[in-house]
Each structure stands twice: as C-alpha cells, then as structure tokens.
Design a protein around this motif. Sequence first.
Motif, mmCIF file in Angstrom:
data_model
loop_
_atom_site.group_PDB
_atom_site.id
_atom_site.type_symbol
_atom_site.label_atom_id
_atom_site.label_comp_id
_atom_site.label_asym_id
_atom_site.label_seq_id
_atom_site.Cartn_x
_atom_site.Cartn_y
_atom_site.Cartn_z
ATOM 1 N N ILE A 58 0.892 -1.276 0.033
ATOM 2 C CA ILE A 58 0.014 0.073 -0.077
ATOM 3 C C ILE A 58 0.758 1.200 0.048
ATOM 4 O O ILE A 58 1.570 1.317 0.985
ATOM 5 N N ASP A 59 0.811 2.162 -0.999
ATOM 6 C CA ASP A 59 1.730 3.315 -0.996
ATOM 7 C C ASP A 59 1.247 4.253 -0.036
ATOM 8 O O ASP A 59 0.205 4.419 0.505
ATOM 9 N N GLY A 60 2.178 5.103 0.107
ATOM 10 C CA GLY A 60 1.813 6.460 1.218
ATOM 11 C C GLY A 60 0.421 7.029 0.785
ATOM 12 O O GLY A 60 -0.087 7.594 1.711
ATOM 13 N N PHE A 61 0.247 7.430 -0.486
ATOM 14 C CA PHE A 61 -0.947 8.267 -0.787
ATOM 15 C C PHE A 61 -2.138 7.392 -0.467
ATOM 16 O O PHE A 61 -3.243 8.009 -0.233
ATOM 17 N N GLU A 62 -2.096 6.237 -0.717
ATOM 18 C CA GLU A 62 -3.440 5.318 -0.338
ATOM 19 C C GLU A 62 -3.691 5.267 1.163
ATOM 20 O O GLU A 62 -4.531 5.605 1.707
ATOM 21 N N LEU A 63 -2.458 5.067 1.842
ATOM 22 C CA LEU A 63 -2.303 4.977 3.354
ATOM 23 C C LEU A 63 -2.972 6.257 3.994
ATOM 24 O O LEU A 63 -3.552 6.299 4.886
ATOM 25 N N ILE A 64 -2.516 7.540 3.434
ATOM 26 C CA ILE A 64 -2.931 8.642 4.120
ATOM 27 C C ILE A 64 -4.311 8.865 4.080
ATOM 28 O O ILE A 64 -4.958 9.591 4.968
ATOM 29 N N GLU A 65 -5.125 8.399 3.014
ATOM 30 C CA GLU A 65 -6.589 8.579 3.016
ATOM 31 C C GLU A 65 -7.172 7.801 4.106
ATOM 32 O O GLU A 65 -8.097 7.937 4.868
ATOM 33 N N TYR A 66 -6.511 6.211 4.633
ATOM 34 C CA TYR A 66 -6.991 5.786 5.574
ATOM 35 C C TYR A 66 -6.703 6.283 6.951
ATOM 36 O O TYR A 66 -7.318 6.237 7.806
ATOM 37 N N ILE A 67 -5.376 7.138 6.994
ATOM 38 C CA ILE A 67 -5.082 7.569 8.257
ATOM 39 C C ILE A 67 -6.048 8.831 8.757
ATOM 40 O O ILE A 67 -6.116 9.183 9.846
ATOM 41 N N GLU A 68 -6.734 9.258 7.606
ATOM 42 C CA GLU A 68 -7.405 10.684 7.743
ATOM 43 C C GLU A 68 -8.455 10.424 8.815
ATOM 44 O O GLU A 68 -8.663 11.444 9.619
#
Length: 221
Positions: A58-68
């Motif tokens: 999972i790349d960082g761009f995908e993961l930040i949406e989860y972190i939001e």
Amino acid sequence: MTKILIVEDEEHISNLIAMALSPLGYICETAGDGEKGADMIEQNRYDLILLDVMLPKIDGFELIEYIESYNTPVIFITAKNSVADKVRGLKLGADDYITKPFDVAELQARVETVLRRYNKASQIIKSGDITIDTSSRIVKKNGEVAELTLKEYELLLLFVKNKNIALYRETIYEQVWHEPYMGDTRTVDLHIQRLRKKLGLKDSIQSVYKVGYRYIEEEKT
C-alpha cells in the motif's frame, strides 16, 4: 510519552529517523510496508506518522486516506526532486514533508513543529543526570536548577539531540547563533567551556580533532 510511527521500507532510513528522534523523548515504532503500517495504526494510537511515499503493498498516498479518519498528523518522506509528490501529499492532508536525503537537525525541527501545532510536542528531555524542560527552558542537574544563558541552553539542546555525533564548529555556530559561520572558533569554544563547567560536562562534551565537538551521554550509576 509521544509515540511516532515511521512507515518506511528502507530499514537504514527508518533506523536513522528513530535514532534522531529517540533522544528527544519520543517513542518510535516502525513498519516496513503500507499494509503493516495500516495494521499498526489500527491497533495503536500514535501522535505522529512519518510516511514514505513509495511503499510496498500500500503506497503512502493510499495510506494517508486511511489515516485521515484517525486525525493523526502526517509528515511525508519524499525523494528529493519529487515536487509532484510533495504537492499531492499536501493536498491529501499531510502536515509537512521531508526530502531524502535529509539533515537530522531539519528532521527534528519539522517533527517538533508539527507536534507543537497539535500540542503533542515532548516537553521533557533527559540525558544522564540532566533534565531539560523545553517548554520553560529550565535545565536541572541532579534535580538542581542550572543557570544557563540562552546560547548555553541552545548549545546543550543541540548536543543532547545529536549525542554521539561529531559536530563541526561551523554547524554548531550556525545552529545556535543563527547566522553564517565566519571562522570565529573562539565564540563556540568559550561558550562550550562555560557549559562544561556549569554542568560538569568536561568528559561528556569531547573535542574532536579538526572537526569540533561530540556529546557523549554519561551512564547513570
């Protein structure tokens, strides 16, 4: 204690980040890919996440949406020339970004700035028998308040944040006096002499031949 998650697939980089932040009183945990990072975020509470862009699974761009949804501040770690990645990361909600290769002092400053913005910055730093309260700028040695000037305080903080690292005189001068180094070693040397005397750090602040100084943390007895 402030907990930081480092999601970075290059182990030597995540280790370097942890080594730079641990002396500031932060608890650092690491994940080597985006999937592991998501699992750790789900299972633990973190005060800050340092997130690489190019990650396996999972790349960082995908993961930040989860972190939001967790409302946790994020600092992106990007390649030096990836302007598009920086812009995209900030638009997705990152609070800041750090470029590789990075300077340790800059890394520490950016982390502290973001944490302070969220009122999560570590206020107490301990090194041996010395305690530094960064909110009040009070330094104690064995529980007794040490009377330091502003420059002596900043010198001490610089050394503690970079323990076991040889620092050039010009680096010390520019970090503490906030102006270009013009070759005046006497200013740095005199302030270090006074700091050694006030805190009993003769053996801890070591001269490094043709370089400058290195701070070695004394072991508690």
